[in-house]
Design a protein around this motif. Structure first.
Motif, PDB file in Angstrom:
ATOM      1  N   ILE A 176     100.746  44.691   2.918  1.00 35.21           N
ATOM      2  CA  ILE A 176     102.121  45.136   3.144  1.00 35.21           C
ATOM      3  C   ILE A 176     102.739  45.793   1.919  1.00 35.21           C
ATOM      4  CG2 ILE A 176     102.574  43.433   4.932  1.00 35.21           C
ATOM      5  CD1 ILE A 176     104.190  41.898   2.799  1.00 35.21           C
ATOM      6  N   LEU A 181     112.702  54.428  -0.507  1.00 29.05           N
ATOM      7  CA  LEU A 181     113.699  55.030   0.391  1.00 29.05           C
ATOM      8  C   LEU A 181     115.106  54.600   0.021  1.00 29.05           C
ATOM      9  CD1 LEU A 181     112.039  54.824   3.910  1.00 29.05           C
ATOM     10  CD2 LEU A 181     112.222  56.751   2.383  1.00 29.05           C
ATOM     11  N   PHE A 229     101.867  43.544  10.495  1.00 32.54           N
ATOM     12  CA  PHE A 229     101.166  42.706   9.515  1.00 32.54           C
ATOM     13  C   PHE A 229     101.892  41.385   9.299  1.00 32.54           C
ATOM     14  CE2 PHE A 229      99.068  46.696   7.909  1.00 32.54           C
ATOM     15  CZ  PHE A 229      97.795  46.278   8.263  1.00 32.54           C
ATOM     16  N   LEU A 230     103.230  41.438   9.286  1.00 28.29           N
ATOM     17  CA  LEU A 230     103.987  40.200   9.110  1.00 28.29           C
ATOM     18  C   LEU A 230     103.750  39.260  10.292  1.00 28.29           C
ATOM     19  CD1 LEU A 230     107.346  41.534   7.641  1.00 28.29           C
ATOM     20  CD2 LEU A 230     105.487  40.385   6.443  1.00 28.29           C
ATOM     21  N   PHE A 269     104.118  49.303   2.208  1.00 28.90           N
ATOM     22  CA  PHE A 269     105.334  49.428   3.011  1.00 28.90           C
ATOM     23  C   PHE A 269     106.545  48.926   2.234  1.00 28.90           C
ATOM     24  CE2 PHE A 269     101.750  48.894   5.971  1.00 28.90           C
ATOM     25  CZ  PHE A 269     101.792  50.147   6.535  1.00 28.90           C
ATOM     26  N   LEU A 310     117.630  52.554   6.378  1.00 25.05           N
ATOM     27  CA  LEU A 310     116.690  53.387   5.625  1.00 25.05           C
ATOM     28  C   LEU A 310     116.169  54.536   6.459  1.00 25.05           C
ATOM     29  CD1 LEU A 310     114.811  50.434   3.997  1.00 25.05           C
ATOM     30  CD2 LEU A 310     116.305  52.033   2.831  1.00 25.05           C
ATOM     31  N   MET A 337     107.488  51.563  -0.020  1.00 28.45           N
ATOM     32  CA  MET A 337     108.186  52.595   0.750  1.00 28.45           C
ATOM     33  C   MET A 337     109.654  52.230   0.924  1.00 28.45           C
ATOM     34  SD  MET A 337     107.603  53.881   4.656  1.00 28.45           S
ATOM     35  CE  MET A 337     108.572  52.554   5.361  1.00 28.45           C
ATOM     36  N   MET A 384     107.921  59.175  11.002  1.00 30.36           N
ATOM     37  CA  MET A 384     106.927  58.598  10.107  1.00 30.36           C
ATOM     38  C   MET A 384     107.394  57.268   9.553  1.00 30.36           C
ATOM     39  SD  MET A 384     106.084  62.162   8.241  1.00 30.36           S
ATOM     40  CE  MET A 384     105.355  61.340   6.894  1.00 30.36           C
ATOM     41  N   VAL A 385     108.670  57.208   9.171  1.00 30.97           N
ATOM     42  CA  VAL A 385     109.188  55.978   8.582  1.00 30.97           C
ATOM     43  C   VAL A 385     109.203  54.848   9.608  1.00 30.97           C
ATOM     44  CG1 VAL A 385     111.223  54.934   7.553  1.00 30.97           C
ATOM     45  CG2 VAL A 385     110.512  57.203   6.855  1.00 30.97           C
ATOM     46  N   TRP A 445     101.479  49.611  17.269  1.00 28.07           N
ATOM     47  CA  TRP A 445     101.933  50.989  17.480  1.00 28.07           C
ATOM     48  C   TRP A 445     101.508  51.495  18.849  1.00 28.07           C
ATOM     49  CZ3 TRP A 445      98.197  54.675  18.348  1.00 28.07           C
ATOM     50  CH2 TRP A 445      96.904  54.347  17.959  1.00 28.07           C
ATOM     51  N   LEU A 494     107.192  54.513  12.134  1.00 29.40           N
ATOM     52  CA  LEU A 494     105.809  54.075  12.335  1.00 29.40           C
ATOM     53  C   LEU A 494     105.393  53.116  11.224  1.00 29.40           C
ATOM     54  CD1 LEU A 494     103.164  54.558  14.069  1.00 29.40           C
ATOM     55  CD2 LEU A 494     102.454  55.981  12.170  1.00 29.40           C
ATOM     56  N   ALA A 495     105.755  53.470   9.983  1.00 24.74           N
ATOM     57  CA  ALA A 495     105.396  52.617   8.851  1.00 24.74           C
ATOM     58  C   ALA A 495     106.084  51.260   8.957  1.00 24.74           C
ATOM     59  CB  ALA A 495     105.763  53.311   7.539  1.00 24.74           C
ATOM     60  N   PHE A 496     107.355  51.245   9.336  1.00 24.14           N
ATOM     61  CA  PHE A 496     108.052  49.970   9.520  1.00 24.14           C
ATOM     62  C   PHE A 496     107.374  49.137  10.600  1.00 24.14           C
ATOM     63  CE2 PHE A 496     112.088  51.687   7.576  1.00 24.14           C
ATOM     64  CZ  PHE A 496     112.114  50.758   6.568  1.00 24.14           C
ATOM     65  N   PHE A 533     101.365  57.870   6.322  1.00 22.24           N
ATOM     66  CA  PHE A 533     102.764  58.222   6.590  1.00 22.24           C
ATOM     67  C   PHE A 533     103.685  57.552   5.582  1.00 22.24           C
ATOM     68  CE2 PHE A 533     102.849  59.694  11.304  1.00 22.24           C
ATOM     69  CZ  PHE A 533     102.194  60.831  10.915  1.00 22.24           C
ATOM     70  N   THR A 578      98.794  55.379   9.563  1.00 23.59           N
ATOM     71  CA  THR A 578     100.006  54.579   9.348  1.00 23.59           C
ATOM     72  C   THR A 578     100.274  54.413   7.857  1.00 23.59           C
ATOM     73  OG1 THR A 578      98.572  52.702   9.780  1.00 23.59           O
ATOM     74  CG2 THR A 578     100.091  53.279  11.502  1.00 23.59           C
ATOM     75  N   LEU A 629     101.141  39.160  12.123  1.00 20.43           N
ATOM     76  CA  LEU A 629      99.755  38.695  12.046  1.00 20.43           C
ATOM     77  C   LEU A 629      99.643  37.505  11.106  1.00 20.43           C
ATOM     78  CD1 LEU A 629      96.803  39.418  12.873  1.00 20.43           C
ATOM     79  CD2 LEU A 629      96.704  40.852  10.842  1.00 20.43           C
ATOM     80  N   ARG A 630     100.438  37.527  10.014  1.00 21.93           N
ATOM     81  CA  ARG A 630     100.316  36.499   8.985  1.00 21.93           C
ATOM     82  C   ARG A 630     101.257  35.316   9.170  1.00 21.93           C
ATOM     83  NH1 ARG A 630      96.110  37.768   8.179  1.00 21.93           N
ATOM     84  NH2 ARG A 630      95.315  39.522   6.962  1.00 21.93           N
ATOM     85  N   GLN A 672     104.292  49.144  11.423  1.00 20.61           N
ATOM     86  CA  GLN A 672     103.050  48.594  10.904  1.00 20.61           C
ATOM     87  C   GLN A 672     103.313  47.385  10.008  1.00 20.61           C
ATOM     88  OE1 GLN A 672     100.577  49.712  12.282  1.00 20.61           O
ATOM     89  NE2 GLN A 672      98.776  49.094  11.123  1.00 20.61           N
ATOM     90  N   LEU A 673     104.401  47.482   9.227  1.00 20.33           N
ATOM     91  CA  LEU A 673     104.788  46.354   8.380  1.00 20.33           C
ATOM     92  C   LEU A 673     105.089  45.135   9.252  1.00 20.33           C
ATOM     93  CD1 LEU A 673     105.712  45.130   5.676  1.00 20.33           C
ATOM     94  CD2 LEU A 673     107.933  46.192   6.033  1.00 20.33           C
ATOM     95  N   PHE A 683     108.662  55.963  16.503  1.00 23.13           N
ATOM     96  CA  PHE A 683     107.301  55.475  16.724  1.00 23.13           C
ATOM     97  C   PHE A 683     107.218  53.995  16.383  1.00 23.13           C
ATOM     98  CE2 PHE A 683     106.011  59.870  16.945  1.00 23.13           C
ATOM     99  CZ  PHE A 683     104.932  59.819  17.790  1.00 23.13           C
TER     100      PHE A 683
END
Lengths: 292, 345
Positions: free
Chosen positions: A269, A279, B124-125, A272, B102, A275, B113-114, B238, B116-118, A231, A228, B127-128, B120-121, B57
């Motif tokens: 974070i 972008l 984490f948000l 990201f 974006l 990123m 890919m982008v 994910w 998937l990365a979003f 990517f 992750t 989670l916190r 994951q972000l 993703f």
């Protein structure tokens, strides 16, 4: 004191950042090589990185084979697995929409992660540090193994660049990337080049995994955690660009490390966020070119 | 739906409605609720694959954030379910608008890919953040009466409520796909430069579908919270995005019913394997590999193809000439069949 935090903490986080960056760079480099020629986003790359770490750990645990031989055996084993994946499955998907290759490698990643979780549980396995010596600076102690990882990663990046830009194999590779049918008319077996490229890229992931074993805990989810982030690194560096992978890999590792020193809550974070900013300004990444 | 006569189609629809209405008296209602929500989530992912050619993703981001918002709205703000779900859906659509700006700039491979990365972000948000309850999630979300009128305390009523919401979601997709806008989307997917040259603002169209897709995924997340009374980190990882994709591809992309069939299979599988939890990832991965290698049309797609072959075999060859049937002439080869080399990235 540097910018209000103790020098030792600053140097420590910078070093951790460089270490993480070494792995980001190596893993995204393999991804870039594979994408460049095969136009396949190898979703299994993180899982294969994890397999490299498990092979290293398993060699010591069951056969008593130490770190340095494992550094050779693990990438070869992972590359052999990659060879089989390309030969038996990926090859049949080249003529189709790229969705299918992505979904196939995603499925493979699930299988690898699930299998190792079942066999060894989801807790991490420790691996002994092969280099106990280190460099004692005034501010902090730098473990030798970490220096070795950074040096090896830089060396591997350089070697990969050399192979693709300065050797005959690299020339074939770039030519096949540019115009595969034309290269075939010169009697070069493009399918074989693709097979070798895939297993080389995957072998690089296996090698990174072997190098990661003594630093991180060897666990089944180290692969999905890696993919992750990588990517995002690739999106920042630009897909298919070797230089982009290396620069973005190391750069983001350092940025992540320094964020941990100054703003610990945001460390997970920050990549990201970078990123998103990249972008917005450059849709195809720092070194990427527009491609379809 | 080629290969079925109008009468057979009507019968199939009637049977489907009867099964949907009678199901909670045969199976455990909350199990059916899970199937329905996953069907809607997968349908939202499928909409993007089929009509924009983009593989997301990151749909767990919309599903999960809407689940949290809906749960918070109902539990802490005291909203009733419909307004809670609407709020969650609106938030998911908003997130879709921001990330879509974006993500759709980058075509095809980049997009996956982008997203998937979003995703994951977002994980984490979640989670916190404090309102999500971190590792515990939001638990014991009360089942308030729908619009203050319909009591949701019984699981069977919850099933019918979910069926109504999910049915509405599927209806939106059906209308969208069969509208002029749906035709424009197909044109963009098949040949974007041509659509641009015809004067369509392709980026805006794609962004709009992305937002609609995000909203539908959000709707699925919201209705899930009402039924299950909890929103957890699991909804936003994910793994959930991957599950949605698995449902799509197993059921059959490029079909409307595919996600529903896929959800039925995958959710049932997860339930029967509940005692072998460690096997779930392996089996899911295995299903991915098998479907991609051997069954690229998916269950529903293969069924349609079989019906079509049967139809062709039955009719005399002369009447099936492309000119005789406009529908057939317009049919493009299934994307799982090899395409022209120059269309490759």
């Amino acid at each position: 004191m540097i910018f209000g935090i103790p020098t030792s903490a600053f140097v420590g986080q910078l070093l951790i950042g460089l270490i993480n960056g070494s792995f980001y760079a190596l893993v995204s480099l393999g991804l870039a090589i594979i994408f460049g020629l095969l136009h396949v986003v190898n979703f299994a790359h993180g899982a294969l990185y994890m397999l490299g770490a498990y092979v290293t750990w398993g060699l010591l645990e069951y056969l008593g084979i130490g770190y340095w031989p494992a550094l050779l055996i693990a990438p070869v084993a992972v590359a052999a697995l990659g060879l089989a994946i390309e030969r038996l499955m990926l090859r049949r998907l080249y003529g189709l929409e790229h969705h299918y290759a992505l979904l196939l490698t995603f499925g493979l990643a699930l299988i690898f992660e699930g299998a190792l979780r079942m066999k060894f549980g989801s807790t991490g396995q420790p691996y002994p540090n092969p280099i106990s010596a280190g460099v004692d600076l005034d501010a902090t102690f730098i473990p030798g193994y970490r220096l070795w990882v950074i040096a090896a990663s830089l060396g591997l990046c350089g070697a990969t660049w050399f192979v693709t830009e300065r050797t005959k194999i690299g020339a074939y590779l770039r030519a096949a990337n540019e115009n595969a049918p034309l290269v075939r008319t010169f009697g070069v077996s493009v399918p074989r080049i693709m097979m070798v490229t895939y297993s080389l890229g995957v072998g690089l992931a296996g090698l990174s995994g072997a190098m990661a074993a003594p630093i991180y805990q060897v666990s089944p989810h180290m692969g999905s955690g890696m993919i992750t982030v990588v990517f995002a690194v690739v999106a920042i560096g630009g897909m298919g660009s070797l230089l982009g992978s290396i620069v973005a890999g190391f750069g983001l590792g350092v940025i992540e490390g320094l964020t941990k020193a100054f703003l610990p809550g945001a460390a997970e974070i920050v990549i990201f966020v970078v990123m998103i900013v990249t972008l917005t300004v450059r849709p195809y990444g720092l070194f990427g070119q527009e491609l379809r | 739906m080629t290969g079925l006569s109008p009468r057979a189609r009507r019968i199939a629809a009637a049977v489907a409605v009867a099964v949907l209405l009678g199901a909670p008296f045969v199976a455990y209602p909350l199990f059916l609720v899970e199937i329905l929500t996953f069907a809607l989530l997968a349908a939202s992912v499928n909409l993007l694959i089929s009509y924009v050619g983009l593989l997301s993703f990151g749909h767990a981001m919309f599903f999960g954030s809407s689940a949290y918002v809906t749960g918070y709205a109902i539990k802490t703000l005291g909203l009733e379910p419909v307004s809670g779900i609407l709020l969650g859906t609106a938030v998911a659509a908003g997130i879709g608008w921001v990330t879509g700006q974006l993500a759709i700039r980058r075509l095809g491979i980049y997009f996956s890919m982008v997203t998937l990365a979003f995703g994951q972000l977002a994980y984490f948000l979640a989670l916190r953040a404090s309102f999500t309850g971190g590792e515990d999630g939001l638990q014991d979300v009360p089942r308030r009466a729908v619009l203050g009128l319909i009591d949701l305390r019984s699981n069977v009523t919850v099933y019918y409520f979910t069926l109504a919401v999910v049915g509405a979601g599927f209806f939106v997709i059906y209308r969208l796909v069969h509208s002029p806008f749906g035709q424009v989307l197909q044109a963009i997917r098949d040949h974007e430069p041509r659509a641009t040259s015809l004067g369509y603002r392709t980026r805006r169209c794609k962004l709009l579908v992305f937002v609609i897709s995000a909203a539908l995924a959000g709707m699925a997340g919201g209705v899930k919270v009402v039924g299950y009374q909890l929103a957890t980190l699991n909804d936003i990882t994910w793994v959930t995005s991957g599950e949605a994709l698995l449902i799509c591809i197993l059921g059959g992309i490029y079909t409307l019913v595919g996600p529903a069939v896929g959800a039925m299979v995958i959710v049932s599988m997860s339930h029967y394997l509940a005692s072998f939890a460690e096997w779930v990832l392996i089996i899911q991965g295995f299903v991915f590999v098998v479907v991609v290698m051997l069954l690229r049309r998916g269950i529903v797609g293969e069924l349609y193809a079989w019906l079509e072959r049967r139809e062709e075999a039955r009719q005399p060859a002369a009447t099936v000439s492309p000119a005789a049937s406009p529908e057939r002439a317009a049919r493009r080869p299934h994307p799982a069949e090899p395409v022209n080399q120059e269309l490759q990235p």
